[in-house]
Design an enzyme around this catalytic site. Structure first.
Site, short mmCIF file in Angstrom:
data_model
loop_
_atom_site.label_atom_id
_atom_site.label_comp_id
_atom_site.label_asym_id
_atom_site.label_seq_id
_atom_site.Cartn_x
_atom_site.Cartn_y
_atom_site.Cartn_z
N GLY A 151 -3.63 10.05 11.13
CA GLY A 151 -3.17 10.69 10.15
C GLY A 151 -4.04 9.84 9.03
O GLY A 151 -4.46 10.43 8.06
N TYR A 154 0.70 -1.27 0.07
CA TYR A 154 0.03 -0.04 0.05
C TYR A 154 0.82 1.28 -0.08
O TYR A 154 0.32 2.40 -0.48
CB TYR A 154 -0.88 -0.03 1.17
CG TYR A 154 -0.16 -0.03 2.68
CD1 TYR A 154 0.12 1.30 3.28
CD2 TYR A 154 0.06 -1.03 3.37
CE1 TYR A 154 0.75 1.45 4.52
CE2 TYR A 154 0.80 -0.89 4.31
CZ TYR A 154 0.82 0.45 4.99
OH TYR A 154 1.79 0.16 6.41
N ASP A 205 -6.61 2.99 9.78
CA ASP A 205 -5.76 2.83 8.73
C ASP A 205 -6.56 2.47 7.51
O ASP A 205 -6.20 2.97 6.29
CB ASP A 205 -4.63 1.78 8.88
CG ASP A 205 -3.94 1.69 10.38
OD1 ASP A 205 -4.71 1.94 11.33
OD2 ASP A 205 -2.62 1.27 10.22
N TYR A 233 -7.56 -10.48 10.53
CA TYR A 233 -7.96 -9.69 11.73
C TYR A 233 -9.46 -9.53 11.66
O TYR A 233 -10.10 -8.34 11.78
CB TYR A 233 -7.16 -8.39 11.76
CG TYR A 233 -5.72 -8.13 11.70
CD1 TYR A 233 -4.99 -8.91 12.62
CD2 TYR A 233 -5.01 -7.41 10.97
CE1 TYR A 233 -3.67 -9.10 12.67
CE2 TYR A 233 -3.65 -7.52 11.03
CZ TYR A 233 -2.84 -8.21 11.75
OH TYR A 233 -1.47 -8.09 11.69
N HIS A 251 -10.50 -5.14 8.74
CA HIS A 251 -9.23 -4.42 8.40
C HIS A 251 -8.34 -5.69 7.29
O HIS A 251 -8.13 -5.33 6.42
CB HIS A 251 -8.29 -4.22 9.46
CG HIS A 251 -7.16 -3.45 9.08
ND1 HIS A 251 -7.06 -2.31 8.49
CD2 HIS A 251 -5.80 -3.94 9.15
CE1 HIS A 251 -5.87 -1.79 8.10
NE2 HIS A 251 -5.05 -2.75 8.63
N ARG A 294 0.05 7.99 13.47
CA ARG A 294 -0.35 7.74 12.14
C ARG A 294 -1.44 7.09 11.85
O ARG A 294 -2.24 7.59 10.75
CB ARG A 294 0.76 6.74 11.49
CG ARG A 294 0.92 6.57 10.02
CD ARG A 294 1.95 6.08 9.39
NE ARG A 294 2.38 4.64 9.70
CZ ARG A 294 3.43 4.43 9.88
NH1 ARG A 294 4.73 5.34 10.16
NH2 ARG A 294 4.00 3.18 10.26
#
Length: 372
Positions: free
Chosen positions: A213, A35, A140, A133, A129, A210
């Site tokens: 973010g 990614y 993310d 998981y 995800h 992050r």
């Protein structure tokens, strides 16, 4: 202090990347459809559109052609892994298809769209995800999947499909939000059985820079494709402002940037982290440019940009640009039993020129250069 306005940092950074890594995947252990290539190449796309220089488009194309064959099959990609990270590079494929009309890109794009159609979800309809998981939402994933999904729907889909996209953000925020600070926990386990989660709330233990973010970048990018009259557009704009205000509250006032663990700047071992700071700046700068945020946010953006340059950027004797203090990776659970504690997040390697950070820096710098 470095003067941010006089230097074309976005172009200088991608030029440095091209020198260092003519092919992003070259030399990568266990070569994979990763990614982070898409993050760098979305930054490359902004520089290409700004400069009109063909070499940037060619770099995007060469990197995707390393994976996509003439039949549209994607090397090192397996739909059955149901990994939301694997959707991210599809954003570059959409650009390449629109620019070249080559059918191989459309076929590859459709493979990724099919993954989203089949991807496992929580009981409320949010994408897991990864298959490995189960029942988990990670912040993310909102960057990895939603902007591609939204652009695909805008180009090829039906208007009602946007409801599924806005739902991803609204339900993710509902399930990860800390009502005291307004920050979002890194992840949520619907079943509340993972060793890293609070058994009562399902929340992971910390606010990782992050991950937030990724979330705000995904939000501003998705809003770009969402129809102006969509019923959830107002809610997403409110969500963007609320999350950015929560981030502003934990910004390091001296440096202007953010910590690895956002709300624990005073704890030993915590550090100012580059990738998160660049991602948050990108969301603010694009939000100002697109009118998602009041113009007053522009002043904060300039402060953050100056902080990023002064805190994280260095130059080599050859004139190449470095981005320092990047967390290499962080996650939860898995074979390494990552427990989500403060000690875990600060224990991961801190490296220079991590692609996720570099890509976010190029994106943020390009947006800043467009609102100077």
């Amino acid at each position: 202090m470095v003067e941010t306005k006089t230097l074309n940092w976005s172009q200088r950074m991608i030029d440095s990347v091209i020198v260092r890594r003519p092919l992003l995947c070259e030399g990568v252990v266990n070569d994979k459809w990763s990614y982070d290539y898409g993050v760098v190449l979305k930054g490359t796309e902004l520089v290409w559109r700004k400069t009109g220089d063909q070499k940037y488009f060619d770099y995007m194309k060469k990197n995707m052609d390393a994976f996509v064959n003439e039949e549209g099959d994607i090397r090192a990609y397996n739909i059955e892994h149901f990994n939301i990270d694997h959707i991210n590079n599809g954003k570059i494929l959409l650009t390449l298809f629109k620019e070249t009309g080559e059918t191989k890109y459309k076929k590859a794009i459709d493979h990724l769209r099919k993954q989203l159609q089949l991807h496992p979800r929580t009981s409320e309809g949010v994408f897991w995800h990864k298959k490995v998981y189960p029942h988990q939402i990670w912040l993310d994933g909102l960057y990895m999947g939603s902007p591609f999904y939204a652009e695909y729907v805008k180009e090829f889909g039906q208007l009602e499909e946007f409801d599924d996209i806005t739902k991803q953000f609204l339900l993710c925020a509902k399930n990860t939000k800390d009502h005291k600070t307004g920050l979002l926990f890194h992840a949520f386990d619907e079943k509340r059985i993972q060793s890293w989660c609070n058994p009562e709330t399902g929340h992971s233990k910390n606010f990782w820079g992050r991950s937030m973010g990724w979330f705000v970048m995904g939000l501003v990018d998705t809003l770009t494709f969402l129809p102006e009259n969509h019923k959830d557009r107002g809610a997403l704009l409110v969500l963007l402002t609320d999350v950015l205000l929560a981030l502003k509250n934990v910004q390091d006032k001296e440096s202007g940037v953010w910590y690895q663990v956002l709300d624990k700047g005073d704890r030993k071992g915590n550090y100012l982290e580059a990738s998160a700071s660049c991602m948050i700046l990108y969301a603010i700068a694009k939000g100002v440019k697109q009118g998602y945020l009041p113009k007053g946010w522009g002043e904060l953006a300039h402060q953050v940009y100056e902080g990023i340059i002064n805190e994280f950027i260095t130059e080599t004797s050859e004139g190449l640009v470095n981005l320092n203090k990047n967390c290499q990776v962080a996650g939860l659970g898995g074979p390494d039993k990552r427990d989500g504690t403060f000690e875990y997040y600060i224990s991961e390697p801190i490296i220079t020129n991590d692609l996720k950070g570099i890509g976010a820096f190029i994106l943020a710098a390009a947006e800043m250069e467009s609102i100077q």
